[in-house]
Scaffold this active site. Structure first.
Site, PDB file in Angstrom:
ATOM      1  N   GLY A  45       0.837  -1.188   0.000  1.00  0.00           N
ATOM      2  CA  GLY A  45       0.000   0.000   0.000  1.00  0.00           C
ATOM      3  C   GLY A  45       0.873   1.239   0.000  1.00  0.00           C
ATOM      4  CB  CYS A  98       5.357   2.029   7.496  1.00  0.00           C
ATOM      5  SG  CYS A  98       4.863   3.528   6.645  1.00  0.00           S
ATOM      6  CG  LEU A  99       6.768   1.049   1.453  1.00  0.00           C
ATOM      7  CD1 LEU A  99       6.196   1.373   0.084  1.00  0.00           C
ATOM      8  CD2 LEU A  99       7.876   0.018   1.341  1.00  0.00           C
ATOM      9  CG  HIS A 140      -0.300   0.876   7.532  1.00  0.00           C
ATOM     10  ND1 HIS A 140       0.653   0.491   8.448  1.00  0.00           N
ATOM     11  CD2 HIS A 140       0.351   1.678   6.642  1.00  0.00           C
ATOM     12  CE1 HIS A 140       1.820   1.046   8.136  1.00  0.00           C
ATOM     13  NE2 HIS A 140       1.669   1.758   7.034  1.00  0.00           N
ATOM     14  CG  HIS A 144       0.467   6.654   5.658  1.00  0.00           C
ATOM     15  ND1 HIS A 144       1.632   7.090   6.240  1.00  0.00           N
ATOM     16  CD2 HIS A 144       0.652   5.335   5.419  1.00  0.00           C
ATOM     17  CE1 HIS A 144       2.485   6.077   6.355  1.00  0.00           C
ATOM     18  NE2 HIS A 144       1.909   4.997   5.867  1.00  0.00           N
TER      19      HIS A 144
HETATM   20 NI    NI Z   1       2.795   3.095   5.849  1.00  0.00          NI
END
Ligand code: NI
Length: 189
Positions: A45, A98-99, A140, A144
């Site tokens: 995502g 998370c990226l 998630h 953001h």
């Molecule tokens: Ni994330």
């Protein structure tokens, strides 16, 4: 186009993202680039604030979870102006990553069932219910758009223990396997 991903400490990640409409410039290209950026970084995502655009847009492709969650097969969606209107059930824990927080994973509690209203890439309105892993991925990414990261949901004591790791991320000491944008350096007075 592959965008750099902004990492922990960047102010855009803390902002509440703004709604967009059909007139948003080059939206199709942006959505395509978001998928491209997400696949390049091997994520499931990506929310627009993660590429430094504080707008209510997120993309998900949950196919990587298809082995454990059959519903994830082919679950590839664009969410514009989403609104989680209900979250129910007993919270369950899962080790999230998370990226924008490279190299770190922590257990986070979330409710298992959600009802979400959103517009797709053609601005067609949808209202859907999701559960389990799909709900978690949506929650998630939705966080953001609200300026919340999964590490913000980690309990106080655990978060204290993460502090030095988070600092290494925001100063670029911890490197990701993909292009990133570090937070602007705070000038000392
Ligand atoms: Ni994330």
């Amino acid at each position: 186009m592959i965008y750099p991903i902004v990492v922990y400490g960047h102010p855009t990640l803390k902002k509440k993202a703004q709604e967009i409409d059909k007139d948003y410039p080059k939206l199709d290209e942006l959505i395509e680039s978001m998928f491209e950026t997400m696949y390049d970084a091997v994520g499931v995502g990506l929310a627009a604030p993660q590429i430094n655009k504080p707008i209510r847009l997120m993309v998900i492709d949950a196919t990587a979870y298809a082995e454990d969650e059959p519903k994830a097969e082919g679950f590839k969606k664009v969410f514009i102006n989403p609104e989680i209107i209900e979250e129910t059930g007993e919270e369950w824990e899962f080790n999230e990553a998370c990226l924008s927080v490279p190299g770190l994973a922590e257990y986070v509690f979330r409710k298992p069932n959600i009802k979400i209203r959103y517009q797709d890439e053609n601005f067609v309105e949808h209202e859907e219910e999701h559960d389990g892993m799909l709900a978690r991925i949506i929650q998630h990414e939705y966080d953001h758009l609200e300026g919340v990261l999964f590490v913000d949901r980690v309990s106080g004591l655990k978060k204290m223990l993460l502090k030095s790791k988070l600092k290494d991320i925001s100063t670029g000491k911890t490197k990701a396997a993909y292009k990133t944008t570090l937070p602007p350096v705070k000038r000392k007075r």
